[in-house]
Design an enzyme around this catalytic site. Structure first.
Site, PDB file in Angstrom:
ATOM      1  N   LYS A   1     -31.295 -70.887 -37.724  1.00 32.00           N
ATOM      2  CA  LYS A   1     -31.666 -71.873 -38.901  1.00 32.00           C
ATOM      3  C   LYS A   1     -30.312 -72.750 -38.928  1.00 32.00           C
ATOM      4  O   LYS A   1     -30.495 -73.976 -38.985  1.00 32.00           O
ATOM      5  CB  LYS A   1     -32.138 -71.104 -40.170  1.00 32.00           C
ATOM      6  CG  LYS A   1     -32.540 -72.180 -41.152  1.00 32.00           C
ATOM      7  CD  LYS A   1     -32.804 -71.427 -42.491  1.00 32.00           C
ATOM      8  CE  LYS A   1     -34.278 -71.007 -42.714  1.00 32.00           C
ATOM      9  NZ  LYS A   1     -34.629 -70.680 -44.088  1.00 32.00           N
TER      10      LYS A   1
ATOM     11  N   LYS B   1     -26.718 -61.800 -42.671  1.00 24.41           N
ATOM     12  CA  LYS B   1     -27.621 -61.233 -43.829  1.00 24.41           C
ATOM     13  C   LYS B   1     -27.002 -59.889 -44.238  1.00 24.41           C
ATOM     14  O   LYS B   1     -26.637 -58.899 -43.393  1.00 24.41           O
ATOM     15  CB  LYS B   1     -29.000 -61.076 -43.162  1.00 24.41           C
ATOM     16  CG  LYS B   1     -30.159 -60.959 -44.449  1.00 24.41           C
ATOM     17  CD  LYS B   1     -30.511 -62.446 -44.661  1.00 24.41           C
ATOM     18  CE  LYS B   1     -31.622 -62.551 -45.846  1.00 24.41           C
ATOM     19  NZ  LYS B   1     -31.947 -63.996 -45.832  1.00 24.41           N
TER      20      LYS B   1
ATOM     21  N   THR C   1     -35.601 -77.041 -50.989  1.00 22.75           N
ATOM     22  CA  THR C   1     -36.374 -76.530 -49.970  1.00 22.75           C
ATOM     23  C   THR C   1     -37.561 -77.382 -49.822  1.00 22.75           C
ATOM     24  O   THR C   1     -38.283 -77.944 -48.759  1.00 22.75           O
ATOM     25  CB  THR C   1     -36.747 -75.343 -49.722  1.00 22.75           C
ATOM     26  OG1 THR C   1     -35.418 -74.346 -49.815  1.00 22.75           O
ATOM     27  CG2 THR C   1     -37.611 -74.663 -48.618  1.00 22.75           C
TER      28      THR C   1
HETATM   29  P1  NAD Z   1     -41.204 -67.864 -55.470  1.00 19.20           P
HETATM   30  O1  NAD Z   1     -41.222 -66.468 -55.914  1.00 19.20           O
HETATM   31  O2  NAD Z   1     -40.497 -68.787 -56.181  1.00 19.20           O
HETATM   32  O3  NAD Z   1     -42.592 -68.376 -55.007  1.00 19.20           O
HETATM   33  C1  NAD Z   1     -43.372 -67.686 -54.479  1.00 19.20           C
HETATM   34  C2  NAD Z   1     -44.927 -67.754 -54.805  1.00 19.20           C
HETATM   35  O4  NAD Z   1     -45.893 -67.247 -54.136  1.00 19.20           O
HETATM   36  C3  NAD Z   1     -45.226 -67.561 -56.406  1.00 19.20           C
HETATM   37  O5  NAD Z   1     -45.823 -68.457 -57.038  1.00 19.20           O
HETATM   38  C4  NAD Z   1     -46.402 -66.261 -56.042  1.00 19.20           C
HETATM   39  O6  NAD Z   1     -47.105 -66.104 -57.166  1.00 19.20           O
HETATM   40  C5  NAD Z   1     -46.766 -66.534 -54.858  1.00 19.20           C
HETATM   41  N1  NAD Z   1     -47.416 -65.571 -54.112  1.00 19.20           N
HETATM   42  C6  NAD Z   1     -46.911 -64.395 -53.897  1.00 19.20           C
HETATM   43  N2  NAD Z   1     -48.066 -63.806 -53.179  1.00 19.20           N
HETATM   44  C7  NAD Z   1     -48.974 -64.476 -52.850  1.00 19.20           C
HETATM   45  C8  NAD Z   1     -50.240 -64.392 -52.235  1.00 19.20           C
HETATM   46  N3  NAD Z   1     -50.481 -63.345 -51.513  1.00 19.20           N
HETATM   47  N4  NAD Z   1     -51.243 -65.309 -52.313  1.00 19.20           N
HETATM   48  C9  NAD Z   1     -50.768 -66.664 -52.637  1.00 19.20           C
HETATM   49  N5  NAD Z   1     -49.605 -66.831 -53.428  1.00 19.20           N
HETATM   50  C10 NAD Z   1     -48.810 -65.698 -53.485  1.00 19.20           C
HETATM   51  O7  NAD Z   1     -40.662 -67.643 -54.165  1.00 19.20           O
HETATM   52  P2  NAD Z   1     -39.887 -69.008 -53.258  1.00 19.20           P
HETATM   53  O8  NAD Z   1     -38.393 -69.230 -53.521  1.00 19.20           O
HETATM   54  O9  NAD Z   1     -40.758 -70.170 -53.477  1.00 19.20           O
HETATM   55  O10 NAD Z   1     -40.197 -68.667 -51.784  1.00 19.20           O
HETATM   56  C11 NAD Z   1     -41.299 -68.600 -51.107  1.00 19.20           C
HETATM   57  C12 NAD Z   1     -41.126 -68.352 -49.504  1.00 19.20           C
HETATM   58  O11 NAD Z   1     -40.368 -69.131 -49.056  1.00 19.20           O
HETATM   59  C13 NAD Z   1     -40.564 -67.037 -49.373  1.00 19.20           C
HETATM   60  O12 NAD Z   1     -41.208 -66.481 -48.236  1.00 19.20           O
HETATM   61  C14 NAD Z   1     -39.081 -67.307 -49.168  1.00 19.20           C
HETATM   62  O13 NAD Z   1     -38.443 -66.393 -48.268  1.00 19.20           O
HETATM   63  C15 NAD Z   1     -39.121 -68.614 -48.274  1.00 19.20           C
HETATM   64  N6  NAD Z   1     -37.884 -69.362 -48.571  1.00 19.20           N
HETATM   65  C16 NAD Z   1     -37.492 -69.950 -49.658  1.00 19.20           C
HETATM   66  C17 NAD Z   1     -36.325 -70.775 -49.900  1.00 19.20           C
HETATM   67  C18 NAD Z   1     -36.016 -71.243 -51.089  1.00 19.20           C
HETATM   68  O14 NAD Z   1     -35.242 -72.138 -51.130  1.00 19.20           O
HETATM   69  N7  NAD Z   1     -36.236 -70.615 -52.211  1.00 19.20           N
HETATM   70  C19 NAD Z   1     -35.841 -71.297 -48.629  1.00 19.20           C
HETATM   71  C20 NAD Z   1     -36.515 -70.851 -47.402  1.00 19.20           C
HETATM   72  C21 NAD Z   1     -37.418 -70.123 -47.211  1.00 19.20           C
END
Ligand code: NAD
Length: 370
Positions: A65, A77, A149
């Site tokens: 990445k 990590k 993001t």
């Molecule tokens: P977050 O916890 O803020 O949001 C996750 C959302 O997904 C929540 O609304 C939750 O209720 C929902 N969710 C969980 N299980 C679900 C399901 N089975 N069906 C539908 N919705 C479901 O997390 P985030 O920071 O938004 O991260 C989301 C994903 O993106 C993760 O995989 C994380 O690793 C990845 N990610 C995040 C970032 C970042 O900047 N936060 C950057 C790169 C990747």
């Protein structure tokens, strides 16, 4: 001895460290995968059960990445064994102990990940000085609050849309997982004229083919309610989101959301990955074979790490967002162009792009094998 090198390949990992401090109950692992481009940046994950192999795979994902994003950083990590919801005092002791245990590993910079946040990064910074994703008061750019993001995802969609034969203005968008990433992606896309027609969280889903009000949904989420209780639109079981007709489908929740057993139900032209590894390799092949463009995770969702790296180098919020826009647009363009030219999956094109950058960086080191 051989077992210790079971993950070794041409790129890394450079080191794997296990730390143990019985006095505070600290057990943790750090994988520094590759530092040819610069010190590794990667999250500190707190979870009860993460294996060394998973830590290595996450570190390698960061190498690719960061390289794809053209950052002067390698990938790493770290994992701290424990329940992230433990009492705050105990968590603080453990995070501080983890930072101290790794104080001498100067080629690793801590960032937030699952189970850790900006407060944890402030503790790490106070102990050893090397952390990103900090609170604003100490130079941080609050990337989740600002939606770094999601902002990058919207740009990936903007670049990919014309290649799929539609314009972003008026395009129907479905977001699985209306959290930090998903909500901001929906917000930035709606600012560009796209229409959020369905969204879900872990408790349910909502659908309105005429379009949902993203700001009103954000208010529902802020109030601690599920999107399913939003009021407007029709409530759906979370799984039914896969069947909603749209132009752009954004997985922004969990790994393996799109698999061999549900990929054929998708009725979309473009999948842009917000979550990490939201599509299985078999599902990605299916998408490619059926003409559905898939922008892979580490290209589309790099906005957060680009923001974190810019923060580390003292950049302003504005400069960080300009860097996200420029890098994600250029990479999405290059990956989709190469995928088309070579007839390979976008993920293959993305891995090749990132690995070639890592190899070039390795080539400039004294004992290069490239
Ligand atoms: P977050 O916890 O803020 O949001 C996750 C959302 O997904 C929540 O609304 C939750 O209720 C929902 N969710 C969980 N299980 C679900 C399901 N089975 N069906 C539908 N919705 C479901 O997390 P985030 O920071 O938004 O991260 C989301 C994903 O993106 C993760 O995989 C994380 O690793 C990845 N990610 C995040 C970032 C970042 O900047 N936060 C950057 C790169 C990747």
């Amino acid at each position: 001895m051989e077992d210790a090198f079971r993950f070794a390949d041409e790129l890394g990992p450079a080191k794997i460290l296990h730390v143990h401090e019985p006095g505070v109950g600290l057990r943790g692992t750090l994988v520094v995968d590759n530092t040819a481009a610069g010190p590794a940046i990667g999250g500190l994950r707190m979870a009860p059960d993460v294996s060394t192999e998973e830590c290595f795979r996450l570190a390698r994902a960061m190498t690719l990445k960061n390289a794809a994003a053209g950052l002067p950083h390698g990938g790493g990590k770290s994992v701290l064994v424990g329940d992230p919801h433990m009492p705050a005092e105990r968590k603080e002791r453990l995070v501080r102990a983890m930072a101290c245990a790794l104080a001498d590993v100067k080629d690793y910079i801590f960032g937030p990940d699952m189970g850790t946040d900006e407060t944890c990064m402030a503790w790490v910074r106070a102990e050893i000085g090397r952390a990103v994703g900090l609170p604003r008061e100490i130079g941080g750019i609050p990337l989740d609050e600002l939606g770094a993001t999601g902002f990058g995802l919207a740009h990936a969609c903007d670049v990919a849309a014309p290649r799929c034969g539609f314009a972003l203005a008026g395009a129907r968008v479905v977001v699985q997982g209306l959290g930090s990433v998903g909500l901001h992606a929906a917000r930035f896309l709606s600012q560009r004229g796209a229409l959020l027609v369905a969204a879900s969280d872990s408790r349910g889903a909502i659908h309105d083919p005429r379009g949902l009000d993203v700001e009103a949904l954000a208010a529902t989420k802020r109030a601690g309610k599920s999107v399913a209780l939003h009021g407007a639109g029709r409530s759906l079981p979370a799984d039914a989101l896969v069947d909603v007709e749209c132009e752009i489908w954004i997985p922004a929740a969990r790994p393996d959301a799109i698999r061999e057993d549900n990929v054929a139900r998708l009725r979309t032209k473009l999948v842009v990955a917000g979550a990490n590894i939201p599509t299985t390799p078999g599902a990605e092949r299916w998408l490619h074979e059926h003409g559905i463009v898939n922008v892979p995770d580490f290209i589309a969702n790099a906005g957060g790490v680009i923001c974190a790296a810019m923060e580390y180098h003292g950049a302003s919020q504005r400069a960080a967002f300009e860097a996200i826009e420029e890098k994600i647009r250029a990479n999405t363009e290059e990956v989709l162009r190469e995928s088309e030219r070579r007839g390979v999956l976008p993920r293959q094109a993305a891995v090749d792009l990132a690995a070639s950058r890592v190899r070039r960086a390795m080539g400039w080191r004294r004992w290069s094998i490239f």
